[in-house]
Design an enzyme around this catalytic site. Structure first.
Site, PDB file in Angstrom:
ATOM      1  N   GLU A 128       0.800  -1.228   0.000  1.00 27.20           N
ATOM      2  CA  GLU A 128       0.000   0.000   0.000  1.00 27.20           C
ATOM      3  C   GLU A 128       0.832   1.278   0.000  1.00 27.20           C
ATOM      4  OE1 GLU A 128      -2.904  -0.255   3.137  1.00 27.20           O
ATOM      5  OE2 GLU A 128      -3.971  -1.856   2.135  1.00 27.20           O
ATOM      6  N   GLU A 181      -5.262  -8.714   0.388  1.00 30.04           N
ATOM      7  CA  GLU A 181      -5.908  -8.461   1.683  1.00 30.04           C
ATOM      8  C   GLU A 181      -7.383  -8.221   1.432  1.00 30.04           C
ATOM      9  OE1 GLU A 181      -4.455  -5.311   4.271  1.00 30.04           O
ATOM     10  OE2 GLU A 181      -2.366  -5.791   3.806  1.00 30.04           O
TER      11      GLU A 181
HETATM   12  C1  BGP Z   1      -4.482  -2.329   5.353  1.00 29.79           C
HETATM   13  C2  BGP Z   1      -3.090  -2.577   5.864  1.00 29.79           C
HETATM   14  C3  BGP Z   1      -2.992  -3.485   7.016  1.00 29.79           C
HETATM   15  C4  BGP Z   1      -4.186  -3.513   7.950  1.00 29.79           C
HETATM   16  C5  BGP Z   1      -5.520  -3.351   7.250  1.00 29.79           C
HETATM   17  C6  BGP Z   1      -6.698  -3.078   8.124  1.00 29.79           C
HETATM   18  O1  BGP Z   1      -4.578  -1.043   4.858  1.00 29.79           O
HETATM   19  O2  BGP Z   1      -2.237  -3.099   4.867  1.00 29.79           O
HETATM   20  O3  BGP Z   1      -1.782  -3.248   7.645  1.00 29.79           O
HETATM   21  O4  BGP Z   1      -3.997  -2.867   9.099  1.00 29.79           O
HETATM   22  O5  BGP Z   1      -5.479  -2.344   6.276  1.00 29.79           O
HETATM   23  O6  BGP Z   1      -6.822  -1.705   8.418  1.00 29.79           O
HETATM   24  P1  BGP Z   1      -6.817  -1.120   9.866  1.00 29.79           P
HETATM   25  O7  BGP Z   1      -5.761  -1.840  10.611  1.00 29.79           O
HETATM   26  O8  BGP Z   1      -6.519   0.318   9.716  1.00 29.79           O
HETATM   27  O9  BGP Z   1      -8.193  -1.361  10.402  1.00 29.79           O
END
Ligand code: BGP
Length: 467
Positions: A166, A368
């Site tokens: 990201e 993801e």
């Molecule tokens: C993505 C990232 C992760 C993870 C996920 C969930 O953007 O790659 O690292 O954290 O989001 O988001 P959050 O943790 O902000 O709820």
């Protein structure tokens, strides 16, 4: 209606990252990273004052967690090597950190799980951030050195490498939305950071190709980039100005990276806009050759929510930053209230079709996807979290993935974000994503949630069960 299925060679896995799981933040000679720095500076910025230090205790529970991944039928897992663990402050390999990751790879290999390795997950070593971070060319070079060192050290062990997770998120979260340290809202700085990361990606990809040609990196290894592409939508009867808002948001967030990794270029319309607005990216002679090294072997698509935008009602914000778009609140939106993100499973299909139409040669996987819910441990039955909403969420997304593949998408697999609950940046352990609970009251003990059994049935049969 019968259940949809996924191809036999479609893979299921888990996504995680070093800084969110490992803990052991001072062991193996690890240096402080940006999250340790932010936690030290002001712990009140973190939910329940839980900083970066312990992750989800993965280091101490590594073998137990690997056994869980295996038991759930997962054949690959993605994590990241922490720059701050693998390298010392002089930019040399830290032997203790190297041993840590050799042991990690060996443990996954012994379990028959393919460990995908990402090199950067928002976790710059603090001392490099203090030197100017991604805006400083020396730091861009330091990243390239780290990547080259990792490829050389682990080149015979790793088959799936990624330069960045990201890359659009640091420009957004640190330098535009001011929600992550250093909490800035500065459009010009955000773009310089975006450009620095772009060059770092190009240099790392170049190093990978050179080391592969030399036989240091195995010949079957692949390099990729992972981004959270947000399929852009606007009103159903858009004005010219609404479509213009879509163009800019899509250009900065999505096309920037897609053009980089397929064509080795950046989108001309966005570069022209930036130049027109007087934004100086700090371009130097020779940069075009670095960017030309950007094409990858495949792509990771992180998908949580779509982007819905419309023409802005103002041209600058209270910080003097330009405003190209504002949020369009779609009346039909279904929200995950815990995270404030819209749940729109069809977005995964729409992105798949964009790839199919505009970037047809590139293979990709869902790197993801997941749902984080606050307070779910309150509704336990016989000690088990009843997370039917997680089954609904994943099932609905997988159904669209299956349809996309049927319609020609080159999607090869699916990694769920945080199969085991982990630490989520400033939200810490507020929203839980896992199929497996991490019990903070009992020394990070792991417990299956209701959805785990459903996941195992899907991964082992490739049939997308209703419940
Ligand atoms: C993505 C990232 C992760 C993870 C996920 C969930 O953007 O790659 O690292 O954290 O989001 O988001 P959050 O943790 O902000 O709820």
């Amino acid at each position: 209606m019968s259940n949809r299925t996924l191809p036999k060679d479609f893979f299921f896995g888990a996504a995680m990252s070093g800084p969110q799981t490992e803990g052991a933040y001072q062991a193996t000679g690890k240096l402080p990273n940006l999250w340790d720095l932010a936690s030290d500076l002001d712990i009140t910025k973190f939910h329940n004052r839980v900083g970066s230090y312990a992750g989800n205790d993965f280091t101490h529970r590594r073998d137990e967690d690997i056994a869980i991944f295996r038991d759930l039928g997962l054949t690959s897992v993605r994590t990241s090597f922490q720059w701050s663990r693998l390298m010392d402050a002089d930019g040399r390999l830290n032997p203790e950190g190297a041993r840590y990751y050799h042991e990690l790879l060996a443990a996954f290999r012994a379990a028959g799980i393919d460990l995908f390795v990402n090199l950067y997950h928002f976790d710059m070593p603090a001392y490099l951030f203090r030197r100017g971070g991604w805006e400083n060319r020396e730091v861009v070079e330091a990243y390239a050195n780290f990547a080259r060192t990792a490829f050389a050290e682990f080149g015979q062990e790793v088959t799936h490498w990624f330069t960045f997770n990201e890359p659009i998120v640091e420009p957004q979260q640190r330098y535009t939305n001011a929600v992550w340290y250093p909490y800035h809202a500065d459009f010009a700085q955000a773009r310089r950071v975006q450009y620095g990361i772009t060059l770092a990606h190009g240099l790392a990809t170049q190093a990978f190709r050179q080391l592969q040609a030399a036989g240091t990196v195995r010949s079957d290894a692949r390099i990729g980039l992972i981004n959270c592409f947000t399929p852009p939508y606007t009103r159903e009867d858009p004005s010219e100005a609404d479509l213009e808002a879509v163009r800019v948001v899509d250009g900065i967030d999505n096309r920037w990276w897609l053009d980089l990794v397929t064509k080795g270029e950046l989108p001309a319309d966005i570069l022209a806009d930036l130049e027109h607005g007087g934004y100086d990216l700090g371009v130097r002679p020779g940069d075009a050759q670095i960017i030309a090294q950007g094409p990858v072997d495949w792509l990771g698509f992180n998908y949580y929510h779509p982007a819905r935008v419309q023409a802005p009602s103002r041209t600058t914000d209270e910080h003097g930053n330009p405003v190209f778009a504002e949020e369009y609140v779609w009346p039909g939106a279904v929200m995950n209230e815990s995270r404030g993100w819209e749940i729109y499973p069809k977005g995964i299909y729409d992105f798949a079709m964009t790839m199919h139409d505009d970037y047809p040669d590139l293979e990709w996987f869902v790197s993801e996807n997941g749902i984080g819910i606050e307070g779910e441990a309150a509704g336990k039955v016989d000690g088990v979290i009843q997370d039917d909403y997680r089954i609904d969420f994943v099932r609905d997304h997988l159904n669209w993935v299956s349809k996309a593949i049927e319609d020609g998408a080159r999607c090869r697999g699916y990694h769920y974000w945080a199969v085991i609950d982990n630490w989520s940046w400033n939200n810490a352990f507020k929203n839980r994503y896992g199929f497996v609970e991490v019990d903070l009251e009992h020394d990070y003990a792991r417990h299956y949630k209701k959805s785990a059994d459903w996941l195992r049935r899907v991964t082992t049969t490739h049939e997308i069960f209703q419940s």
